[in-house]
Design an enzyme around this catalytic site. Structure first.
Site, PDB file in Angstrom:
ATOM      1  CB  VAL A  13       9.799   8.473   7.683  1.00 25.82           C
ATOM      2  CG1 VAL A  13      11.176   7.923   7.447  1.00 25.82           C
ATOM      3  CG2 VAL A  13       9.170   7.632   8.555  1.00 25.82           C
ATOM      4  CD  GLU A  44       3.556   9.579  13.641  1.00 22.85           C
ATOM      5  OE1 GLU A  44       2.741  10.034  13.944  1.00 22.85           O
ATOM      6  OE2 GLU A  44       3.864   8.574  12.790  1.00 22.85           O
ATOM      7  CE  LYS A  66      11.216   0.746  12.229  1.00 21.34           C
ATOM      8  NZ  LYS A  66      11.440   1.860  12.937  1.00 21.34           N
ATOM      9  CB  CYS A 107       5.048   1.554  12.794  1.00 18.02           C
ATOM     10  SG  CYS A 107       5.269   2.480  11.409  1.00 18.02           S
ATOM     11  CD  GLN A 160      -2.995  -3.971  14.714  1.00 20.24           C
ATOM     12  OE1 GLN A 160      -3.430  -3.711  15.699  1.00 20.24           O
ATOM     13  NE2 GLN A 160      -3.675  -4.135  13.571  1.00 20.24           N
TER      14      GLN A 160
HETATM   15  P1  NAD Z   1       3.459   8.195   4.975  1.00 14.85           P
HETATM   16  O1  NAD Z   1       2.272   7.670   4.728  1.00 14.85           O
HETATM   17  O2  NAD Z   1       3.336   9.583   6.014  1.00 14.85           O
HETATM   18  O3  NAD Z   1       4.194   8.887   3.788  1.00 14.85           O
HETATM   19  C1  NAD Z   1       4.619   8.017   2.657  1.00 14.85           C
HETATM   20  C2  NAD Z   1       4.426   8.766   1.362  1.00 14.85           C
HETATM   21  O4  NAD Z   1       4.624   8.027   0.324  1.00 14.85           O
HETATM   22  C3  NAD Z   1       3.011   9.378   0.923  1.00 14.85           C
HETATM   23  O5  NAD Z   1       2.845  10.908   0.989  1.00 14.85           O
HETATM   24  C4  NAD Z   1       2.700   8.845  -0.378  1.00 14.85           C
HETATM   25  O6  NAD Z   1       1.830   9.584  -1.152  1.00 14.85           O
HETATM   26  C5  NAD Z   1       4.294   8.740  -0.948  1.00 14.85           C
HETATM   27  N1  NAD Z   1       4.271   7.491  -2.002  1.00 14.85           N
HETATM   28  C6  NAD Z   1       3.577   6.396  -1.934  1.00 14.85           C
HETATM   29  N2  NAD Z   1       3.961   5.798  -3.015  1.00 14.85           N
HETATM   30  C7  NAD Z   1       4.770   6.679  -3.743  1.00 14.85           C
HETATM   31  C8  NAD Z   1       5.424   6.584  -5.298  1.00 14.85           C
HETATM   32  N3  NAD Z   1       5.241   5.683  -6.078  1.00 14.85           N
HETATM   33  N4  NAD Z   1       5.978   7.788  -5.658  1.00 14.85           N
HETATM   34  C9  NAD Z   1       5.918   8.897  -4.859  1.00 14.85           C
HETATM   35  N5  NAD Z   1       5.238   8.991  -3.663  1.00 14.85           N
HETATM   36  C10 NAD Z   1       4.507   7.994  -3.075  1.00 14.85           C
HETATM   37  O7  NAD Z   1       4.383   7.422   5.621  1.00 14.85           O
HETATM   38  P2  NAD Z   1       5.538   7.545   6.777  1.00 14.85           P
HETATM   39  O8  NAD Z   1       4.877   7.338   8.220  1.00 14.85           O
HETATM   40  O9  NAD Z   1       6.249   8.367   6.581  1.00 14.85           O
HETATM   41  O10 NAD Z   1       6.102   6.034   6.705  1.00 14.85           O
HETATM   42  C11 NAD Z   1       6.891   5.704   5.511  1.00 14.85           C
HETATM   43  C12 NAD Z   1       7.736   4.421   5.964  1.00 14.85           C
HETATM   44  O11 NAD Z   1       8.520   4.403   7.071  1.00 14.85           O
HETATM   45  C13 NAD Z   1       6.721   3.185   6.294  1.00 14.85           C
HETATM   46  O12 NAD Z   1       7.482   2.075   6.054  1.00 14.85           O
HETATM   47  C14 NAD Z   1       7.043   3.163   7.898  1.00 14.85           C
HETATM   48  O13 NAD Z   1       6.706   1.693   8.465  1.00 14.85           O
HETATM   49  C15 NAD Z   1       8.345   3.563   8.353  1.00 14.85           C
HETATM   50  N6  NAD Z   1       8.463   4.231   9.592  1.00 14.85           N
HETATM   51  C16 NAD Z   1       7.515   5.149  10.077  1.00 14.85           C
HETATM   52  C17 NAD Z   1       7.758   5.993  11.090  1.00 14.85           C
HETATM   53  C18 NAD Z   1       6.513   6.894  11.846  1.00 14.85           C
HETATM   54  O14 NAD Z   1       6.860   7.146  12.827  1.00 14.85           O
HETATM   55  N7  NAD Z   1       5.643   7.175  10.821  1.00 14.85           N
HETATM   56  C19 NAD Z   1       8.775   5.828  11.846  1.00 14.85           C
HETATM   57  C20 NAD Z   1       9.705   4.684  11.438  1.00 14.85           C
HETATM   58  C21 NAD Z   1       9.355   4.043   9.944  1.00 14.85           C
HETATM   59  C1  UGA Z   2       7.430   3.878  17.419  1.00  7.02           C
HETATM   60  C2  UGA Z   2       8.981   3.459  17.899  1.00  7.02           C
HETATM   61  O1  UGA Z   2       8.633   4.046  19.190  1.00  7.02           O
HETATM   62  C3  UGA Z   2       9.861   4.111  16.949  1.00  7.02           C
HETATM   63  O2  UGA Z   2      11.103   3.786  17.521  1.00  7.02           O
HETATM   64  C4  UGA Z   2       9.772   3.792  15.728  1.00  7.02           C
HETATM   65  O3  UGA Z   2      10.499   4.259  14.786  1.00  7.02           O
HETATM   66  C5  UGA Z   2       8.255   3.939  15.080  1.00  7.02           C
HETATM   67  O4  UGA Z   2       7.343   3.189  16.001  1.00  7.02           O
HETATM   68  C6  UGA Z   2       7.846   3.368  13.616  1.00  7.02           C
HETATM   69  O5  UGA Z   2       8.538   2.246  13.264  1.00  7.02           O
HETATM   70  O6  UGA Z   2       6.923   3.862  13.124  1.00  7.02           O
HETATM   71  P1  UGA Z   2       5.626   5.898  17.469  1.00  7.02           P
HETATM   72  O7  UGA Z   2       4.611   4.632  16.702  1.00  7.02           O
HETATM   73  O8  UGA Z   2       5.912   6.964  16.769  1.00  7.02           O
HETATM   74  O9  UGA Z   2       6.879   5.155  17.517  1.00  7.02           O
HETATM   75  O10 UGA Z   2       5.308   6.081  18.898  1.00  7.02           O
HETATM   76  P2  UGA Z   2       5.729   5.530  20.351  1.00  7.02           P
HETATM   77  O11 UGA Z   2       5.995   6.624  21.239  1.00  7.02           O
HETATM   78  O12 UGA Z   2       6.622   4.218  20.175  1.00  7.02           O
HETATM   79  O13 UGA Z   2       4.236   5.227  20.902  1.00  7.02           O
HETATM   80  C7  UGA Z   2       3.560   3.998  20.264  1.00  7.02           C
HETATM   81  C8  UGA Z   2       2.456   3.566  21.220  1.00  7.02           C
HETATM   82  O14 UGA Z   2       2.641   2.878  22.332  1.00  7.02           O
HETATM   83  C9  UGA Z   2       1.508   4.808  21.587  1.00  7.02           C
HETATM   84  O15 UGA Z   2       0.121   4.552  21.325  1.00  7.02           O
HETATM   85  C10 UGA Z   2       1.775   5.103  22.859  1.00  7.02           C
HETATM   86  O16 UGA Z   2       0.804   5.547  23.792  1.00  7.02           O
HETATM   87  C11 UGA Z   2       1.917   3.753  23.507  1.00  7.02           C
HETATM   88  N1  UGA Z   2       2.841   3.333  24.585  1.00  7.02           N
HETATM   89  C12 UGA Z   2       4.185   3.742  24.567  1.00  7.02           C
HETATM   90  C13 UGA Z   2       2.414   2.848  25.832  1.00  7.02           C
HETATM   91  O17 UGA Z   2       0.974   2.444  25.894  1.00  7.02           O
HETATM   92  N2  UGA Z   2       2.996   2.691  26.955  1.00  7.02           N
HETATM   93  C14 UGA Z   2       4.532   2.989  26.818  1.00  7.02           C
HETATM   94  O18 UGA Z   2       5.139   2.812  27.865  1.00  7.02           O
HETATM   95  C15 UGA Z   2       5.141   3.544  25.805  1.00  7.02           C
END
Ligand code: NAD
Ligand code: UGA
Length: 466
Positions: free
Chosen positions: A16, A169, A224, A280, A282
């Site tokens: 993110v 993603e 969210k 995310c 679960q």
């Molecule tokens: P990530 O694990 O990829 O990245 C988090 C980073 O934070 C890591 O590189 C870690 O080393 C760093 N970190 C942790 N503690 C730290 C500290 N004290 N100082 C400096 N660095 C530190 O995580 P992510 O997938 O980017 O997710 C971040 C947040 O965004 C989560 O809360 C997640 O739920 C939310 N989110 C993720 C997605 C997604 O698609 N991955 C989408 C929407 C929201």
């Molecule tokens: C999801 C949400 O789509 C984002 O809006 C949100 O920001 C993010 O979680 C987050 O908070 O991390 P992401 O997990 O990257 O994004 O991927 P999705 O495209 O949502 O898919 C999630 C899972 O659901 C995958 O395993 C996908 O294969 C599955 N899926 C998706 C299904 O089984 N059926 C569908 O119709 C759609």
């Protein structure tokens, strides 16, 4: 002007923080953006030619801005001191210990960032929760910051905003460039509204103003969790229907289309599957369930917990179907697993359904031959060792870089990720090199039953019956 931001720091250079800040830097050349992380390897990768995460379009944007107004560093204190606005974008995984283990999100990383800000800030800061957090997390962050404010001689003031991220993603750059909405929550006070206006101004460089929603802090935090819960719920809903289809002869694709044509329901996110994965869904549904339990809203907690129950059941049901269709024993049989990532176009395997299906098959002593176009062998082994044991992974799992080799002599092909390339293989060629009778299990609705049966396979697909 306190509503103009010139220097932004983001703590957390992950999926993110990296893409979001790259987009801000790209769209706002007048803002200097610094992304910091305590993980040096990750920062080195952001500063190199091979970025630590793959997202279509990301590299282009990073290369255009890096060294000009986008910087990656491990110097957290300096980045805190120099910023007007600080995003907290660290991980918030499900807690694995103590109270709320297996349910509540672990906020220790968020808190440690709040403490670093309290320690190093020397002037006014707007602190923005970008991480997904439970409702009222902003209150805890503010308590830590206000304590520093009381004890300091400096001109310290803090505002805490909530600005959750909705990117998915694989489509992160597209989602960031034209988001359905940007959500900003803040306090009602004059200072709070000034901070909200400052963050609105950052996004307004490229997001139409009517797509930037401003709310109370708690509404933003809750929205969210609810957005992810609704998305996950749709998948569990259609997956529950897939079981009815298999038992009755209805076809889940036809049902999803017929139902999704209703504009009130909509056709997106209705693909039945072997279960949702990813870091995310679960975690965030469990966080919502835990919140409801903490508020003694037991019926509401049960309602949302059903989304997780169905998802686990769907994974188990699919693995059980494989065993049952292979004459109730897979011990010693080679099974080709196609796809290990949690969805197509990513190498991310966090919470992938493939891990759980593999685990169930390994408990039955199947020999797994795994192929995924984007996931490394090391990554697959790590995930499986965490769920099973090193001994059983060494004994039962082989990773292949060629799908045809993976399928050779196998009793079955199992599709677990919806990679486009899986549709292009010569399955007749694979069939001829397999053990017979050969079976085909489609966990992603990629194939038509009649096409696969015509080759000679015995076919099992989610949500369809012979
Ligand atoms: P990530 O694990 O990829 O990245 C988090 C980073 O934070 C890591 O590189 C870690 O080393 C760093 N970190 C942790 N503690 C730290 C500290 N004290 N100082 C400096 N660095 C530190 O995580 P992510 O997938 O980017 O997710 C971040 C947040 O965004 C989560 O809360 C997640 O739920 C939310 N989110 C993720 C997605 C997604 O698609 N991955 C989408 C929407 C929201
Ligand atoms: C999801 C949400 O789509 C984002 O809006 C949100 O920001 C993010 O979680 C987050 O908070 O991390 P992401 O997990 O990257 O994004 O991927 P999705 O495209 O949502 O898919 C999630 C899972 O659901 C995958 O395993 C996908 O294969 C599955 N899926 C998706 C299904 O089984 N059926 C569908 O119709 C759609």
């Amino acid at each position: 002007d306190q509503t103009v931001v010139r220097r932004i720091t983001c703590v957390g250079a992950g999926y993110v923080g990296g893409p979001t800040c790259a987009m801000i830097a790209y769209k706002s050349p007048q803002i200097t953006v610094t992304v910091v992380d305590m993980n040096k390897e990750r920062i080195d990768a952001w500063n190199s030619d091979s970025l630590p995460i793959f997202e279509p379009g990301l590299e282009d944007v990073v290369m255009k801005c890096r060294g000009t107004n986008l910087f990656f560093s491990t110097d957290v204190p300096e980045a805190i001191r120099s910023a007007d606005l600080i995003f907290i974008s660290v991980n918030t995984p499900t807690k694995m210990y103590g109270k709320g283990a297996g349910m509540a999100p672990d906020l220790k990383y968020v808190e440690s960032v709040a403490r670093s800000i309290a320690e190093h800030a020397q002037g006014p800061k707007i602190v923005v929760e970008k991480s997904t957090v439970p409702v009222k997390a902003a209150e805890s962050i503010l308590s830590i910051l206000e304590d520093a404010q009381r004890r300091s001689n400096n001109n310290l003031t803090f505002q805490v905003l909530s600005n959750p991220e909705f990117l998915a993603e694989g489509t992160a750059m597209r989602d960031l460039a034209s988001p359905d909405r940007v959500l900003i929550g803040g306090e009602d006070s004059e200072e709070g509204q000034r901070a909200v206006a400052a963050l609105v101004n950052v996004y307004a460089s490229w997001v139409p103003r009517d797509r930037i929603l401003t709310t109370k802090t708690w509404s933003s935090e809750l929205s969210k969790l609810v957005a992810n819960a609704f998305l996950a719920q749709r998948i569990s809903s259609i997956n529950s229907v897939s079981a009815i289809c298999e038992a009755t002869g209805a076809d889940v694709r036809e049902v999803a289309k017929a139902v999704g044509c209703d504009e009130r329901i909509g056709s997106n996110f209705l693909n039945a599957s072997v279960g949702f994965g990813g870091s995310c869904f679960q975690k965030d549904v469990l966080s919502l369930v835990y919140l409801c339990e903490s508020l003694h809203l037991d019926k509401v907690a049960d309602y949302w917990n059903g989304v997780i129950t169905i998802n686990n059941w769907q994974r188990r049901r699919f693995a059980d179907a494989i065993v049952s269709e292979l004459f109730n024993t897979v011990a010693g049989k080679k099974i080709a697993i196609f796809g290990f990532a949690f969805k197509k176009s990513t190498g991310d395997t966090r919470e992938s359904s493939a891990i759980h299906v593999s685990k169930h098959l390994m408990e039955e002593e199947a020999r797994l031959a795994v192929y995924d176009p984007a996931v490394t062998e090391k990554q697959m082994r790590q995930e499986l060792v965490m769920e099973t044991s090193e001994k059983s992974v060494n004994k039962l799992v082989t990773v292949f870089s060629d799908p045809y080799e993976a399928a050779k002599d196998a009793h079955a092909i199992v599709i677990l990720t919806e990679w486009e390339e899986f549709k292009t293989y010569d399955y007749a060629r694979m069939y001829n090199a397999m053990s017979h009778p050969a079976a085909f299990f489609d966990g992603r609705l990629l194939f038509k039953r009649k096409d696969i049966e015509a080759i000679g396979f015995h076919f099992f697909g989610i949500g369809s019956a012979p």
